[in-house]
Design an enzyme around this catalytic site. Structure first.
Site, short mmCIF file in Angstrom:
data_model
loop_
_atom_site.label_atom_id
_atom_site.label_comp_id
_atom_site.label_asym_id
_atom_site.label_seq_id
_atom_site.Cartn_x
_atom_site.Cartn_y
_atom_site.Cartn_z
N HIS A 1 -13.30 2.65 -2.94
CA HIS A 1 -13.90 1.84 -1.87
C HIS A 1 -14.45 2.74 -0.79
CE1 HIS A 1 -9.61 2.42 -1.04
NE2 HIS A 1 -9.92 2.47 0.25
N HIS B 1 -15.07 2.73 3.25
CA HIS B 1 -14.83 2.08 4.55
C HIS B 1 -16.12 2.18 5.37
CE1 HIS B 1 -10.27 2.22 4.58
NE2 HIS B 1 -10.52 3.12 3.64
N GLU C 1 -4.74 4.89 -0.13
CA GLU C 1 -3.57 4.03 -0.36
C GLU C 1 -3.84 3.02 -1.46
OE1 GLU C 1 -2.54 2.36 3.42
OE2 GLU C 1 -1.88 4.31 4.21
N VAL C 2 -5.06 2.56 -1.55
CA VAL C 2 -5.41 1.60 -2.61
C VAL C 2 -6.25 2.35 -3.64
CG1 VAL C 2 -6.66 -0.51 -3.18
CG2 VAL C 2 -5.33 -0.39 -1.05
N ASN D 1 -11.59 7.77 1.35
CA ASN D 1 -10.36 8.53 1.14
C ASN D 1 -10.18 8.74 -0.36
OD1 ASN D 1 -9.64 8.59 3.91
ND2 ASN D 1 -8.76 6.54 3.76
N ASP E 1 -11.56 -5.39 6.34
CA ASP E 1 -10.26 -4.75 6.14
C ASP E 1 -9.18 -5.58 6.85
OD1 ASP E 1 -9.39 -1.55 5.42
OD2 ASP E 1 -7.98 -2.76 6.57
N ILE E 2 -8.04 -5.71 6.17
CA ILE E 2 -6.94 -6.53 6.70
C ILE E 2 -6.30 -5.88 7.93
CG2 ILE E 2 -4.95 -5.64 5.39
CD1 ILE E 2 -4.41 -8.59 4.57
P1 5GP Z 1 -7.39 3.63 1.79
O1 5GP Z 1 -6.34 4.31 2.63
O2 5GP Z 1 -6.95 3.43 0.36
O3 5GP Z 1 -8.74 4.30 1.90
O4 5GP Z 1 -7.63 2.23 2.46
C1 5GP Z 1 -7.19 1.02 1.94
C2 5GP Z 1 -7.56 -0.03 2.96
O5 5GP Z 1 -7.39 -1.29 2.34
C3 5GP Z 1 -6.70 0.00 4.22
O6 5GP Z 1 -7.53 0.16 5.35
C4 5GP Z 1 -6.00 -1.36 4.19
O7 5GP Z 1 -5.85 -1.93 5.47
C5 5GP Z 1 -6.89 -2.20 3.30
N1 5GP Z 1 -6.19 -3.23 2.55
C6 5GP Z 1 -5.06 -3.06 1.81
N2 5GP Z 1 -4.69 -4.24 1.26
C7 5GP Z 1 -5.63 -5.14 1.63
C8 5GP Z 1 -5.79 -6.55 1.37
O8 5GP Z 1 -5.00 -7.19 0.67
N3 5GP Z 1 -6.87 -7.15 1.94
C9 5GP Z 1 -7.77 -6.47 2.72
N4 5GP Z 1 -8.79 -7.18 3.22
N5 5GP Z 1 -7.64 -5.17 2.99
C10 5GP Z 1 -6.58 -4.50 2.46
#
Ligand code: 5GP
Ligand code: ZN
Length: 110
Positions: free
Chosen positions: A99, A101, A94-95, A86, A31-32
């Site tokens: 996925h 985590h 958010e994405v 999530n 994760d970034i």
């Molecule tokens: P969500 O809130 O959708 O479950 O989590 C999305 C995750 O994707 C976040 O923890 C965020 O830091 C990670 N993320 C978003 N954009 C990128 C990216 O371009 N590269 C990587 N490696 N992680 C990302």
């Protein structure tokens, strides 16, 4: 494949990532913005927006994602770990590409 999806871009190599695993169905990368010392994401190559969009046709894929978590966590030196999916904006997603985590090893900032 969805043209404006960041995880599809990571899957097809258009956006770089620190990849730790890849096969025909899945990739895993760090994760970034890590929430723990080790924090990676398990991502299907298939573009599915959320867990709510999954049905029985995704059963094997979902099982594969979960079964991979302990193997990759062990490779990262984690004796135990947390998993998180999530789902939906109200669920903190958010994405919008499914996925899982996987994180552990203590807080990222300590
Ligand atoms: P969500 O809130 O959708 O479950 O989590 C999305 C995750 O994707 C976040 O923890 C965020 O830091 C990670 N993320 C978003 N954009 C990128 C990216 O371009 N590269 C990587 N490696 N992680 C990302
Ligand atoms: Zn996608």
């Amino acid at each position: 494949m969805s043209a404006d999806c960041i995880f599809c871009k990571i899957v097809n190599g258009a956006v770089p990532s620190k990849k730790i695993y890849e096969d025909e169905d899945l990739i895993a990368f760090f994760d970034i913005k890590p929430m723990a010392k080790v924090h990676f994401l398990l991502v299907p190559k298939l573009h599915v927006e959320t867990l709510k969009d999954c049905d029985s046709s995704h059963q094997a894929l979902l099982g594969k994602m979960l079964l991979l978590a302990p193997t990759l966590a062990k490779e990262q030196g984690l004796a135990g770990f947390k998993t998180l999916i999530n789902t939906g904006r109200e669920g903190g997603q958010e994405v919008f590409h499914l996925h899982v985590h996987v994180f552990g090893g203590g807080n990222a900032s300590t």
